[in-house]
Design a protein around this motif. Structure first.
Motif, PDB file in Angstrom:
ATOM      1  N   PRO A 175       0.832  -1.206   0.000  1.00  0.00           N
ATOM      2  CA  PRO A 175       0.000   0.000   0.000  1.00  0.00           C
ATOM      3  C   PRO A 175       0.867   1.256   0.000  1.00  0.00           C
ATOM      4  N   ASN A 176       0.485   2.229  -0.811  1.00  0.00           N
ATOM      5  CA  ASN A 176       1.146   3.541  -0.829  1.00  0.00           C
ATOM      6  C   ASN A 176       2.638   3.452  -1.167  1.00  0.00           C
ATOM      7  N   ALA A 177       3.008   2.525  -2.005  1.00  0.00           N
ATOM      8  CA  ALA A 177       4.407   2.403  -2.418  1.00  0.00           C
ATOM      9  C   ALA A 177       4.469   2.018  -3.890  1.00  0.00           C
ATOM     10  N   TYR A 178       5.580   2.358  -4.518  1.00  0.00           N
ATOM     11  CA  TYR A 178       5.762   1.955  -5.903  1.00  0.00           C
ATOM     12  C   TYR A 178       5.934   0.436  -5.963  1.00  0.00           C
ATOM     13  N   PRO A 179       5.379  -0.190  -6.986  1.00  0.00           N
ATOM     14  CA  PRO A 179       5.554  -1.637  -7.113  1.00  0.00           C
ATOM     15  C   PRO A 179       7.009  -1.990  -7.397  1.00  0.00           C
ATOM     16  N   LEU A 180       7.425  -3.129  -6.887  1.00  0.00           N
ATOM     17  CA  LEU A 180       8.758  -3.650  -7.154  1.00  0.00           C
ATOM     18  C   LEU A 180       8.684  -4.715  -8.239  1.00  0.00           C
ATOM     19  N   TRP A 181       9.699  -4.752  -9.076  1.00  0.00           N
ATOM     20  CA  TRP A 181       9.754  -5.742 -10.151  1.00  0.00           C
ATOM     21  C   TRP A 181      11.096  -6.459 -10.141  1.00  0.00           C
ATOM     22  N   GLY A 182      11.055  -7.739 -10.476  1.00  0.00           N
ATOM     23  CA  GLY A 182      12.285  -8.462 -10.695  1.00  0.00           C
ATOM     24  C   GLY A 182      12.796  -8.207 -12.101  1.00  0.00           C
ATOM     25  N   GLN A 183      13.936  -8.815 -12.402  1.00  0.00           N
ATOM     26  CA  GLN A 183      14.570  -8.578 -13.696  1.00  0.00           C
ATOM     27  C   GLN A 183      13.971  -9.429 -14.790  1.00  0.00           C
ATOM     28  N   GLY A 184      13.202 -10.430 -14.418  1.00  0.00           N
ATOM     29  CA  GLY A 184      12.552 -11.293 -15.404  1.00  0.00           C
ATOM     30  C   GLY A 184      13.338 -12.571 -15.628  1.00  0.00           C
ATOM     31  N   THR A 185      12.606 -13.648 -15.880  1.00  0.00           N
ATOM     32  CA  THR A 185      13.229 -14.929 -16.194  1.00  0.00           C
ATOM     33  C   THR A 185      12.475 -15.538 -17.374  1.00  0.00           C
ATOM     34  N   LEU A 186      13.227 -16.041 -18.336  1.00  0.00           N
ATOM     35  CA  LEU A 186      12.633 -16.523 -19.576  1.00  0.00           C
ATOM     36  C   LEU A 186      12.162 -17.961 -19.428  1.00  0.00           C
ATOM     37  N   VAL A 187      10.932 -18.189 -19.827  1.00  0.00           N
ATOM     38  CA  VAL A 187      10.360 -19.529 -19.891  1.00  0.00           C
ATOM     39  C   VAL A 187      10.051 -19.821 -21.362  1.00  0.00           C
ATOM     40  N   THR A 188      10.631 -20.892 -21.872  1.00  0.00           N
ATOM     41  CA  THR A 188      10.406 -21.285 -23.260  1.00  0.00           C
ATOM     42  C   THR A 188       9.829 -22.688 -23.278  1.00  0.00           C
ATOM     43  N   VAL A 189       8.676 -22.831 -23.911  1.00  0.00           N
ATOM     44  CA  VAL A 189       8.013 -24.133 -24.004  1.00  0.00           C
ATOM     45  C   VAL A 189       8.016 -24.554 -25.467  1.00  0.00           C
ATOM     46  N   SER A 190       8.697 -25.637 -25.756  1.00  0.00           N
ATOM     47  CA  SER A 190       8.790 -26.112 -27.132  1.00  0.00           C
ATOM     48  C   SER A 190       7.663 -27.104 -27.427  1.00  0.00           C
TER      49      SER A 190
END
Length: 116
Positions: free
Chosen positions: A100-115
């Motif tokens: 509440p009342n704060a900027y959202p935090l984000w991670g750097q991202g992780t790639l998921v590839t489904v063949s």
């Protein structure tokens, strides 16, 4: 330094499973919502699943019954178990934490590839 660190992405065949982990660190987090978003090329980032501090969950319709989100609030961790993966689940998955009342935090991202 306040940060979210993700792990667990990779390459998997259709029908397989992956588990994503995200750990928040750097401060004491109060009441919050932790979740996972994903973004495919040319598409907007979308919510996959989220979980509140008291365990209430929300899932995007396309992943209901296949993905499960859990959290360990003591360790400030959120997990996403992904089963029966489909090629359309291929995306970069981002961990998110909102207070509440704060900027959202984000991670750097992780790639998921489904063949297929």
């Amino acid at each position: 330094q306040v940060q979210l660190v993700e792990s667990g992405g990779g390459l998997v065949q259709a029908g397989g499973s992956l588990k994503l982990s995200c750990k928040a660190s750097g401060k004491d987090f109060g009441i919050n919502i932790m979740g996972w978003y994903r973004q495919s090329p040319g598409k907007q980032r979308e919510l996959v699943a989220s979980i509140t501090s008291d365990g209430r969950t929300k899932y995007e319709d396309l992943v209901k019954g296949r993905f499960t989100i859990n959290r360990n609030s003591t360790r400030n961790m959120v997990l996403l178990q992904m089963n029966s993966l489909k090629p359309e689940d291929t995306a970069v998955y981002f961990c998110n934490l909102e207070e509440p009342n704060a900027y959202p935090l984000w991670g750097q991202g992780t790639l998921v590839t489904v063949s297929s």
